[in-house]
Design a protein around this motif. Structure first.
Motif, mmCIF file in Angstrom:
data_model
loop_
_atom_site.group_PDB
_atom_site.id
_atom_site.type_symbol
_atom_site.label_atom_id
_atom_site.label_comp_id
_atom_site.label_asym_id
_atom_site.label_seq_id
_atom_site.Cartn_x
_atom_site.Cartn_y
_atom_site.Cartn_z
ATOM 1 N N HIS A 170 -1.205 10.218 3.779
ATOM 2 C CA HIS A 170 -1.795 8.875 4.004
ATOM 3 C C HIS A 170 -2.203 8.677 5.329
ATOM 4 O O HIS A 170 -2.694 7.915 5.600
ATOM 5 C CB HIS A 170 -0.779 8.096 3.570
ATOM 6 N N VAL A 171 -2.091 9.479 6.147
ATOM 7 C CA VAL A 171 -2.061 9.248 7.805
ATOM 8 C C VAL A 171 -2.777 10.764 8.170
ATOM 9 O O VAL A 171 -2.123 11.729 7.812
ATOM 10 C CB VAL A 171 -0.742 8.910 8.440
ATOM 11 N N GLY A 212 -8.897 2.568 8.734
ATOM 12 C CA GLY A 212 -8.036 2.232 7.500
ATOM 13 C C GLY A 212 -8.437 1.377 6.466
ATOM 14 O O GLY A 212 -7.882 1.315 5.627
ATOM 15 N N GLY A 213 -9.905 1.245 6.481
ATOM 16 C CA GLY A 213 -10.395 0.480 5.465
ATOM 17 C C GLY A 213 -10.194 0.994 4.028
ATOM 18 O O GLY A 213 -10.260 2.381 3.862
ATOM 19 N N PRO A 214 -9.924 0.328 2.955
ATOM 20 C CA PRO A 214 -9.669 1.019 1.827
ATOM 21 C C PRO A 214 -11.031 1.542 1.115
ATOM 22 O O PRO A 214 -10.783 2.602 0.213
ATOM 23 C CB PRO A 214 -9.202 -0.262 0.776
ATOM 24 N N ASP A 261 -7.806 -3.803 4.390
ATOM 25 C CA ASP A 261 -8.155 -3.191 5.817
ATOM 26 C C ASP A 261 -7.107 -3.505 6.771
ATOM 27 O O ASP A 261 -6.525 -4.379 6.666
ATOM 28 C CB ASP A 261 -9.652 -3.737 6.177
ATOM 29 N N LEU A 262 -7.195 -2.688 8.039
ATOM 30 C CA LEU A 262 -6.281 -2.799 8.960
ATOM 31 C C LEU A 262 -6.533 -4.160 9.632
ATOM 32 O O LEU A 262 -5.566 -4.806 9.892
ATOM 33 C CB LEU A 262 -6.462 -1.596 9.935
ATOM 34 N N VAL A 311 -6.219 8.233 12.445
ATOM 35 C CA VAL A 311 -6.302 7.904 13.851
ATOM 36 C C VAL A 311 -7.101 8.835 14.421
ATOM 37 O O VAL A 311 -7.182 9.998 14.641
ATOM 38 C CB VAL A 311 -4.715 8.146 14.565
ATOM 39 N N SER A 318 -2.581 3.119 18.306
ATOM 40 C CA SER A 318 -1.477 3.487 17.024
ATOM 41 C C SER A 318 -0.334 4.128 17.538
ATOM 42 O O SER A 318 -0.600 5.096 18.600
ATOM 43 C CB SER A 318 -2.351 4.285 15.700
ATOM 44 N N ILE A 361 -0.933 14.563 9.100
ATOM 45 C CA ILE A 361 -0.081 14.904 9.933
ATOM 46 C C ILE A 361 1.433 15.492 9.449
ATOM 47 O O ILE A 361 1.563 15.387 8.360
ATOM 48 C CB ILE A 361 0.598 13.433 10.562
ATOM 49 N N LEU A 362 1.789 16.613 10.109
ATOM 50 C CA LEU A 362 2.787 17.471 9.596
ATOM 51 C C LEU A 362 4.110 16.556 9.978
ATOM 52 O O LEU A 362 4.382 15.616 10.715
ATOM 53 C CB LEU A 362 2.917 18.733 10.288
ATOM 54 N N ASN A 363 5.012 16.964 9.190
ATOM 55 C CA ASN A 363 6.465 16.495 9.376
ATOM 56 C C ASN A 363 7.086 16.629 10.826
ATOM 57 O O ASN A 363 6.784 17.706 11.542
ATOM 58 C CB ASN A 363 7.562 17.209 8.351
ATOM 59 N N SER A 383 -7.938 3.464 15.218
ATOM 60 C CA SER A 383 -7.620 3.912 13.985
ATOM 61 C C SER A 383 -8.417 3.142 12.938
ATOM 62 O O SER A 383 -8.946 2.058 13.308
ATOM 63 C CB SER A 383 -6.084 3.498 13.646
ATOM 64 N N ARG A 437 9.061 8.087 8.280
ATOM 65 C CA ARG A 437 8.863 7.336 9.600
ATOM 66 C C ARG A 437 7.674 6.617 9.290
ATOM 67 O O ARG A 437 6.866 6.484 8.264
ATOM 68 C CB ARG A 437 8.536 8.336 10.621
ATOM 69 N N TYR A 466 0.950 -1.045 -0.072
ATOM 70 C CA TYR A 466 0.094 0.008 -0.033
ATOM 71 C C TYR A 466 0.927 1.077 0.094
ATOM 72 O O TYR A 466 0.816 1.744 -1.031
ATOM 73 C CB TYR A 466 -0.880 -0.052 1.313
ATOM 74 N N ASN A 467 1.541 1.739 1.018
ATOM 75 C CA ASN A 467 2.706 2.359 1.161
ATOM 76 C C ASN A 467 3.273 2.103 2.365
ATOM 77 O O ASN A 467 3.002 1.841 3.505
ATOM 78 C CB ASN A 467 1.973 3.935 1.117
ATOM 79 N N TYR A 503 3.386 15.834 6.287
ATOM 80 C CA TYR A 503 4.324 14.571 6.429
ATOM 81 C C TYR A 503 3.919 13.716 5.339
ATOM 82 O O TYR A 503 4.901 13.470 4.447
ATOM 83 C CB TYR A 503 3.900 13.969 7.796
ATOM 84 N N ASN A 504 2.861 13.171 5.234
ATOM 85 C CA ASN A 504 2.463 12.567 3.885
ATOM 86 C C ASN A 504 0.966 12.562 3.992
ATOM 87 O O ASN A 504 0.424 12.448 5.070
ATOM 88 C CB ASN A 504 3.097 11.334 3.761
ATOM 89 N N GLN A 512 -7.773 -4.257 17.992
ATOM 90 C CA GLN A 512 -6.747 -3.149 17.689
ATOM 91 C C GLN A 512 -6.689 -2.451 18.890
ATOM 92 O O GLN A 512 -7.793 -2.360 19.716
ATOM 93 C CB GLN A 512 -7.464 -2.321 16.608
ATOM 94 N N ARG A 514 -5.611 6.212 -0.492
ATOM 95 C CA ARG A 514 -6.590 6.359 0.958
ATOM 96 C C ARG A 514 -5.753 6.616 2.100
ATOM 97 O O ARG A 514 -4.882 6.815 1.843
ATOM 98 C CB ARG A 514 -7.023 4.863 0.988
ATOM 99 N N ILE A 515 -6.558 7.118 3.125
ATOM 100 C CA ILE A 515 -6.155 7.492 4.231
ATOM 101 C C ILE A 515 -6.346 6.816 5.337
ATOM 102 O O ILE A 515 -7.416 6.315 5.751
ATOM 103 C CB ILE A 515 -6.627 8.855 4.356
ATOM 104 N N VAL A 516 -5.258 6.551 6.199
ATOM 105 C CA VAL A 516 -5.717 5.921 7.357
ATOM 106 C C VAL A 516 -5.779 7.046 8.393
ATOM 107 O O VAL A 516 -4.820 7.684 8.419
ATOM 108 C CB VAL A 516 -4.421 4.925 7.934
#
Lengths: 233, 233
Positions: free
Chosen positions: B10-11, B83-85, A56-57, B111, A81, B51-53, B81, A107, A7-8, B7-8, A78, B107-109
């Motif tokens: 995805h989260v 994170g389902g696709p 999915d997670l 939290v 995180s 989320i930032l760096n 959290s 990270r 995924y990533n 940050y990226n 779960q 997609r985005i996970v």
DNA sequence: GCAAAAGTGTTTCTACTACACCCATGG
DNA sequence: CCATGGGTGTAGTAGAAACACTTTTGC
């Protein structure tokens, strides 16, 4: 596992797998070797994985366990995180990540799960060069663990401690299908950090409708054999 | 907020912000407008952010709340959290994401955090074009919410229900600094889904050493004024 | 003086605690 | 017959639940 399946490389799952050997709680850890300047460095890590595409997670955590143990239908929950930027500050961890994923990693945010398995079920590690071992929980503090995995194990333990009050059925995920009241009490006391009175504990269990007595007793013990019970529904 | 700060994509973190108006629990939601084929589509979403760096998860959630409310030292607790696709399957959500982040998103996970704030504290939305509103929890089911935010709100509610048994101090995060026993009981019953006996509740509170009576009573009520209490330590 | 909510005690029941001896079995 | 752990009952205590009337205040 090819890279385009991933995924990533920024989100992973890690599983804190608990077992109970009749005396104490154990946690399942993977042996890790890192070749660092031609010296082999050994430590341990939690079973885990990057998340695959369209996964999915919960599915990812479930996959990790199936790949590791060959078992399905494992209790999984779960609990938290972890995503601090200093999770991947150790150069050994960075090296290992890049070797394993073949990707440059910033990270990783990891989603942690607790799994409970019956320690008598024989674990068949599918993956060729992976070795998993049951480790005593009280030795975890003195072992070298990857990333923040020691912290994750502690939080996982806290989690089951809290949740056994709410969901007592979690106990039975850790016991053999047929168990004695002593085994149940030993586990209960280990998790709750108490020492229950034998008679009072019998009375307590007698009120648990989901624990039913069998017409069987244990075998091969050098003293009076204890009655066996099972968990129902 | 420039892109290289991110940050990226995805989260993210999302905050389920609860308040209590004396009668029922409320949740703070952001108005969202999407320009879809020249028609404005309106719905609501949870306050949240990528989320930032170099930012920890807790820090990110804390930042979201400070930017939104102008307040610091808010009770915050990570609970789960997601994170389902299929979180980002709705075309409107994808469109909004790409407009907001200026990035192509898979997609985005996310939290998720629960935050508790005193509803009497005046919220000053810093961000120019953001509007936040307190919504009744029982109306959430009938509203249009972004992504899986309805599910996240429900899980957040479950979380505080479980945790109030363990950490009763959470109640006081939702009450004014000075409160009456009635207000406390009303909140307690709302969260626990019970209806406590008035006398028994007084007795229970009398044993809570962290609730202390003040030499003050409420003012401006058309009946006998109730004594005020505060939370200590 | 009446409407509206505040405040206050007693009894009952239930759940948890403490505590000691005999039983069954294998060696 | 002895060593080892299995199994059982009773009495006391502490916390939860049920229950109704008097008090204060604004209007």
């Amino acid at each position: 596992m090819s890279n385009q399946n991933l995924y990533n490389p920024h989100v992973s799952v890690d599983c804190v797998v608990f077992g109970f050997d009749g005396e104490q709680l154990k946690v399942l850890l993977i042996e890790r070797s890192i070749n660092e300047q031609n010296e082999l460095y050994n430590d341990k890590k939690l079973p885990g994985s990057i998340i695959l595409n369209d996964e999915d997670l919960d599915e990812a955590a479930s996959r990790v366990l199936t790949e590791l143990t060959g078992l399905k239908n494992i209790y999984l929950s779960q609990f938290r995180s972890f995503g601090g930027p200093d999770r991947t500050k150790n150069p050994r961890d960075i090296l290992w990540l890049e070797n394993t994923t073949q990707l440059k990693i910033g990270r990783i945010v990891t989603v942690a799960y607790v799994a409970l398995i019956k320690i008598d079920r024989k674990i068949q590690v599918k993956n060729d060069n992976t070795q998993a071992n049951w480790c005593n929980l009280n030795e975890v503090a003195t072992m070298n663990l990857a990333f923040d995995h020691a912290k994750i194990i502690n939080k996982g333990l806290e989690y089951i401690r809290h949740n056994l009050d709410i969901e007592p059925h979690l106990l039975f995920e850790l016991l053999p299908r047929k168990f004695t009241i002593s085994q149940l009490r030993s586990l209960y006391d280990t998790v709750h950090q108490t020492t229950s009175d034998v008679r009072n504990f019998h009375k307590k269990v007698a009120q648990w409708t989901y624990v039913v007595a069998l017409d069987e007793v244990e075998e091969g013990v050098p003293h009076r054999a204890a009655r066996l019970y099972k968990y129902k529904k």
